[in-house]
Scaffold this active site. Sequence first.
Site, PDB file in Angstrom:
ATOM      1  N   HIS A 288      26.913  41.945  34.616  1.00  0.00           N
ATOM      2  CA  HIS A 288      25.778  41.264  35.022  1.00  0.00           C
ATOM      3  C   HIS A 288      24.674  42.162  34.692  1.00  0.00           C
ATOM      4  O   HIS A 288      24.088  41.305  34.178  1.00  0.00           O
ATOM      5  CB  HIS A 288      25.540  40.040  36.833  1.00  0.00           C
ATOM      6  CG  HIS A 288      26.700  39.736  36.527  1.00  0.00           C
ATOM      7  ND1 HIS A 288      26.713  38.729  36.384  1.00  0.00           N
ATOM      8  CD2 HIS A 288      28.205  39.814  37.176  1.00  0.00           C
ATOM      9  CE1 HIS A 288      28.051  37.926  36.827  1.00  0.00           C
ATOM     10  NE2 HIS A 288      28.463  39.059  37.330  1.00  0.00           N
TER      11      HIS A 288
ATOM     12  N   SER B 269      48.356  25.691  22.707  1.00  0.00           N
ATOM     13  CA  SER B 269      48.715  27.059  23.459  1.00  0.00           C
ATOM     14  C   SER B 269      49.659  26.933  23.917  1.00  0.00           C
ATOM     15  O   SER B 269      50.418  25.937  24.627  1.00  0.00           O
ATOM     16  CB  SER B 269      47.580  27.492  24.211  1.00  0.00           C
ATOM     17  OG  SER B 269      47.378  28.683  25.182  1.00  0.00           O
TER      18      SER B 269
ATOM     19  N   GLY C 222      41.763  33.275  33.291  1.00  0.00           N
ATOM     20  CA  GLY C 222      40.799  33.979  34.427  1.00  0.00           C
ATOM     21  C   GLY C 222      40.180  34.835  35.438  1.00  0.00           C
ATOM     22  O   GLY C 222      40.625  35.066  36.429  1.00  0.00           O
TER      23      GLY C 222
ATOM     24  N   SER D 204      39.449  34.516  27.537  1.00  0.00           N
ATOM     25  CA  SER D 204      38.482  33.634  27.377  1.00  0.00           C
ATOM     26  C   SER D 204      37.676  34.536  25.673  1.00  0.00           C
ATOM     27  O   SER D 204      38.249  33.568  24.016  1.00  0.00           O
ATOM     28  CB  SER D 204      36.952  33.389  27.341  1.00  0.00           C
ATOM     29  OG  SER D 204      36.156  34.028  27.661  1.00  0.00           O
TER      30      SER D 204
ATOM     31  N   ASP E 194      32.230  40.716  25.571  1.00  0.00           N
ATOM     32  CA  ASP E 194      33.505  40.835  25.549  1.00  0.00           C
ATOM     33  C   ASP E 194      33.811  40.253  24.081  1.00  0.00           C
ATOM     34  O   ASP E 194      34.407  41.310  23.472  1.00  0.00           O
ATOM     35  CB  ASP E 194      33.493  39.160  26.551  1.00  0.00           C
ATOM     36  CG  ASP E 194      33.512  39.382  28.069  1.00  0.00           C
ATOM     37  OD1 ASP E 194      33.374  40.466  28.398  1.00  0.00           O
ATOM     38  OD2 ASP E 194      33.468  38.313  28.908  1.00  0.00           O
TER      39      ASP E 194
HETATM   40  P1  ADP Z   1      38.232  35.386  31.350  1.00  0.00           P
HETATM   41  O1  ADP Z   1      37.676  35.601  30.315  1.00  0.00           O
HETATM   42  O2  ADP Z   1      38.050  36.446  32.280  1.00  0.00           O
HETATM   43  O3  ADP Z   1      39.737  35.749  31.206  1.00  0.00           O
HETATM   44  P2  ADP Z   1      37.111  33.053  31.912  1.00  0.00           P
HETATM   45  O4  ADP Z   1      37.151  31.833  32.662  1.00  0.00           O
HETATM   46  O5  ADP Z   1      36.280  33.035  30.825  1.00  0.00           O
HETATM   47  O6  ADP Z   1      37.915  33.708  32.271  1.00  0.00           O
HETATM   48  O7  ADP Z   1      38.290  32.725  30.744  1.00  0.00           O
HETATM   49  C1  ADP Z   1      39.312  31.506  31.202  1.00  0.00           C
HETATM   50  C2  ADP Z   1      39.917  30.681  30.098  1.00  0.00           C
HETATM   51  O8  ADP Z   1      39.844  30.987  28.981  1.00  0.00           O
HETATM   52  C3  ADP Z   1      41.086  29.900  30.781  1.00  0.00           C
HETATM   53  O9  ADP Z   1      40.770  28.629  31.896  1.00  0.00           O
HETATM   54  C4  ADP Z   1      41.337  28.830  29.644  1.00  0.00           C
HETATM   55  O10 ADP Z   1      40.251  27.761  29.570  1.00  0.00           O
HETATM   56  C5  ADP Z   1      40.603  29.531  28.238  1.00  0.00           C
HETATM   57  N1  ADP Z   1      41.791  30.383  27.652  1.00  0.00           N
HETATM   58  C6  ADP Z   1      41.834  32.052  27.642  1.00  0.00           C
HETATM   59  N2  ADP Z   1      43.043  32.234  26.939  1.00  0.00           N
HETATM   60  C7  ADP Z   1      43.488  31.200  26.838  1.00  0.00           C
HETATM   61  C8  ADP Z   1      45.290  31.032  26.211  1.00  0.00           C
HETATM   62  N3  ADP Z   1      45.858  31.981  25.338  1.00  0.00           N
HETATM   63  N4  ADP Z   1      45.340  29.737  25.770  1.00  0.00           N
HETATM   64  C9  ADP Z   1      44.161  28.045  26.546  1.00  0.00           C
HETATM   65  N5  ADP Z   1      43.227  28.445  27.240  1.00  0.00           N
HETATM   66  C10 ADP Z   1      43.119  30.012  27.257  1.00  0.00           C
HETATM   67 MG    MG Z   2      35.971  34.837  29.905  1.00  0.00          MG
END
Ligand code: ADP
Ligand code: MG
Length: 385
Positions: free
Chosen positions: A44, A77, A131, A137, A179
């Site tokens: 953060h 996906s 997540g 993401s 990120d």
């Molecule tokens: P993190 O980045 O830590 O994994 P975030 O909440 O920022 O967590 O992002 C997670 C979200 O990104 C998932 O809930 C989904 O909506 C999206 N996401 C990430 N990778 C994929 C993937 N391979 N296919 C579909 N959605 C994805």
């Molecule tokens: Mg993220």
Amino acid sequence: MTLVDPGDPAELAASVRSAFADRYGEPPTSIGRAPGRVNLIGEHTDYNGGLVLPVALPHATYAAARPREDEVVRVASLQEDQPWEGSLDRIGPGSVEGWAGYAVGVLWALREAGHDLTGVDLLVDSRVPLGAGLSSSAALECAVGVALLDLLGAGTDDLVAAGIRAETEVVGAPTGGMDQTVAVRGVEGAALLIDLESGETTPVPLDLAGHTLLVTDTRVAHELTDGGYGSRRADCEEAARQLGVATLRAATLEAVEALADDRVRRRARHVVTEIQRVRDTVAALAADDWDAVGPIFDASHRSMRTDFEISCPELDCAVAVAVQAGAVAARMTGGGFGGSSVAVVPDERVEAVMRAVDAAFVLEGFRSPLHLRAVPSAGAGVVPG
Ligand code: ADP
Ligand code: MG
């Protein structure tokens, strides 16, 4: 015990290629790859103009793309049931629900930056847990971005900014830019020191000297678009406003301690002390002194638990048990409210640490965690072939 395998890039690219051909009837013309990351320290601090020290993972997202003659955009996906289809001119802030916003948001942002992209078919597959605080993401945004830019024969200069715009403006997650930066600029064998004020990135070589960076995904899903993350950010902005500084990067600890509101003071204290802990970690790493990293990670974790209030019982358990079982350093990592921990573990203790954490999670009645070996890896690129 579950250790998430990053897989072989050539094999994963071949598998996304064939899944694309099955789905759309023709092979892709480009495949992009972008890694997840684990942040060693600096939580953060990014949206406060501070310092962060992430490592790109060997676990990555792969995106296959094929341009279309029309304005239709289709994206699917292998991690999500619901594909998305729409027209190019419909994409923008507020127009795309759900996971697809990350992917088509990048398309929108690259077009905003002047790239002449038309309709496209996209398929993604990932080895980054979703997540889990490991930045699936940004891996998604940057893998798609790399594939799209490759269709144009363009370089990746605009990719970090496009990923950030996709996430903050199209998806609406108020994250700070670490990120996407490490997903694109990560360096094999190194952590990446990112100065969010100057934009400067400096690889910090990691001589692991018989240690493993062990990530444990608690499988408590975090949600960055609900209030917790945004309210922390708002508290930091309020502290900066009261202190008369542009960001907390410019605040002194002494000034922070004089803030009247207890909550705002504790939030700001975390940020100011955490930025210093990033500096201290870089100094320890320059001396290959992993033992010195232990107390720094410990202080970071306590600061996140008590001052920033973003830990949870599963993270506290994973960190404490890792240290008891032989880790030289451990802390929660990522945005918090669930997600992952990172531990520096002597190679011969890795199995014991994983087993001890698994056993503690059973005892506590938590979901069984996932473990990843965070071998410091390179940033995004096209997968040839
Ligand atoms: P993190 O980045 O830590 O994994 P975030 O909440 O920022 O967590 O992002 C997670 C979200 O990104 C998932 O809930 C989904 O909506 C999206 N996401 C990430 N990778 C994929 C993937 N391979 N296919 C579909 N959605 C994805
Ligand atoms: Mg993220």
